[in-house]
Design an enzyme around this catalytic site. Structure first.
Site, PDB file in Angstrom:
ATOM      1  CB  SER A 130       0.779  -5.532   2.774  1.00 51.37           C
ATOM      2  OG  SER A 130      -0.115  -4.691   3.472  1.00 51.37           O
ATOM      3  CD  GLN A 131      -2.226  -1.660  -2.637  1.00 51.72           C
ATOM      4  OE1 GLN A 131      -3.078  -0.803  -2.424  1.00 51.72           O
ATOM      5  NE2 GLN A 131      -1.091  -1.372  -3.248  1.00 51.72           N
TER       6      GLN A 131
ATOM      7  CG  ASP B 118       0.080  -8.048  10.275  1.00 53.52           C
ATOM      8  OD1 ASP B 118      -0.076  -6.833  10.474  1.00 53.52           O
ATOM      9  OD2 ASP B 118       0.182  -8.543   9.138  1.00 53.52           O
TER      10      ASP B 118
ATOM     11  CE1 TYR C 217      -4.239   1.612   0.550  1.00 55.43           C
ATOM     12  CE2 TYR C 217      -3.051   2.991   2.114  1.00 55.43           C
ATOM     13  CZ  TYR C 217      -4.178   2.740   1.346  1.00 55.43           C
ATOM     14  OH  TYR C 217      -5.239   3.610   1.388  1.00 55.43           O
TER      15      TYR C 217
ATOM     16  CG  HIS D 215       1.927  -5.448   7.932  1.00 53.17           C
ATOM     17  ND1 HIS D 215       0.986  -6.398   7.585  1.00 53.17           N
ATOM     18  CD2 HIS D 215       2.019  -4.608   6.860  1.00 53.17           C
ATOM     19  CE1 HIS D 215       0.523  -6.139   6.376  1.00 53.17           C
ATOM     20  NE2 HIS D 215       1.140  -5.069   5.908  1.00 53.17           N
TER      21      HIS D 215
END
Length: 323
Positions: A189-190, A275, A92, A304
């Site tokens: 993640s994203q 996370d 992100y 994360h």
């Protein structure tokens, strides 16, 4: 960050029913069909990255709406024959940066397509991006991308992003250095959320590496974490009273749990139990629904960042088996 989610034994069995609309498949078939009406027109321009072991190309192709999407293609120098290829999606706010930022997969003998995320790449310390999003938001939004167009699935930001990502696989397959039958999608993640979606939407993916995925099990995520980017949705709902039903209806078309339930290729997941950004129960919700062969690496004491280079080593070993 402390352990805040379900204990691991419960996470391994956590399999909530997908929250999806009846026309989920029709929506994505139509979205990809509209994109296919635009010629892909993939362009690969040799780029002087000052690297001796890697040949780099500045890539551009037509994504959603025919909009030009930027990417890098890195190919091991001197490699013969079409190569297995990793299509990599970004976290992100990050952009594609420079070719020298993406050398691990080529060092293992794989070509790599690094795909810009439209509208991103100008945030804090993240690598720069070079792809605008010509399609503006259709509603007021909380700063960030999570609420851009969120009142209607037709206008939601991630409709464009996921479509771009599927087209990126097609762009990679069009280059003579790429073996079109050996494409692995990857991201964290994203990027992990995007990889989940592409593994379900593209028939040309051989395997998926999905790390601490975002864009997954939205309802639970916004209820148990107070971290961004999910909190962008909370801030939006805190001001746009009465929008809740519309918001979660839109998100139901983009939930990683639904994509996972449609993905049949082998997958290697990672999850971190501390996370706070992508809570472990949201990751397991998708993983436990994944319809194909699957493995998950669990990092009990990480946030994360996930398994960092230890997990990359596991991915490289898996790539060796897939090559």
């Amino acid at each position: 960050m402390a352990l805040f989610d379900l204990p691991l034994d419960q996470l391994r069995g956590y399999r909530p029913d997908p929250d999806e609309p009846a026309d989920f498949d029709a929506f994505w078939e139509r979205s990809l069909g509209e994109a296919a009406a635009h010629p892909l027109d993939a362009e690969f321009t040799p780029y002087d990255a000052a690297l001796t072991a890697v040949d780099s190309y500045d890539v551009s192709f037509a994504g959603w709406g025919g909009h030009r999407i930027s990417a890098w293609l890195n190919v091991p120098a001197g490699a013969e024959g079409p190569l297995p290829t990793v299509v990599h999606y970004l976290g992100y706010g990050g952009g594609r940066g420079l070719p020298l930022d993406h050398l691990v997969w080529p060092a293992a003998g794989w070509a790599t397509l690094v795909v810009d995320t439209r509208g991103q790449g100008a945030v804090n310390h993240h690598s720069a991006g070079s792809t605008p999003d010509p399609h503006g938001a259709a509603n007021p939004q909380s700063p960030g991308f999570m609420t851009n167009g969120i009142l209607d699935p037709e206008t939601y930001f991630y409709r464009r992003v996921f479509t771009d990502a599927v087209r990126a696989v097609e762009a990679a397959r069009s280059h003579p250095s790429v073996d079109p039958a050996r494409i692995v999608v990857n991201g964290a993640s994203q990027g992990g959320g995007i990889a989940q979606a592409v593994a379900a939407l593209s028939p040309h993916v051989k395997a998926a590496f999905v790390d601490v995925p975002f864009l997954t099990h939205y309802r639970r995520a916004v209820e148990i974490t107070d971290k961004d980017p999910y909190q962008e949705i909370v801030r939006f709902l805190a001001t746009q009273h009465g929008a809740q039903e519309q918001v979660f209806r839109t998100l139901s078309y983009f939930d990683g749990v639904s994509f996972a339930a449609r993905a049949t290729v082998p997958a290697l997941y990672s999850v971190a139990l501390m996370d706070p950004i992508c809570p472990p129960s949201t990751v397991f919700a998708a993983y436990n629904h994944w319809a194909g062969p699957k493995e998950i690496e669990v990092y009990p004491w990480n946030g994360h960042e996930g398994g960092t280079t230890v997990h990359r080593r596991a991915q490289l070993r898996k790539l060796r088996d897939l090559a």
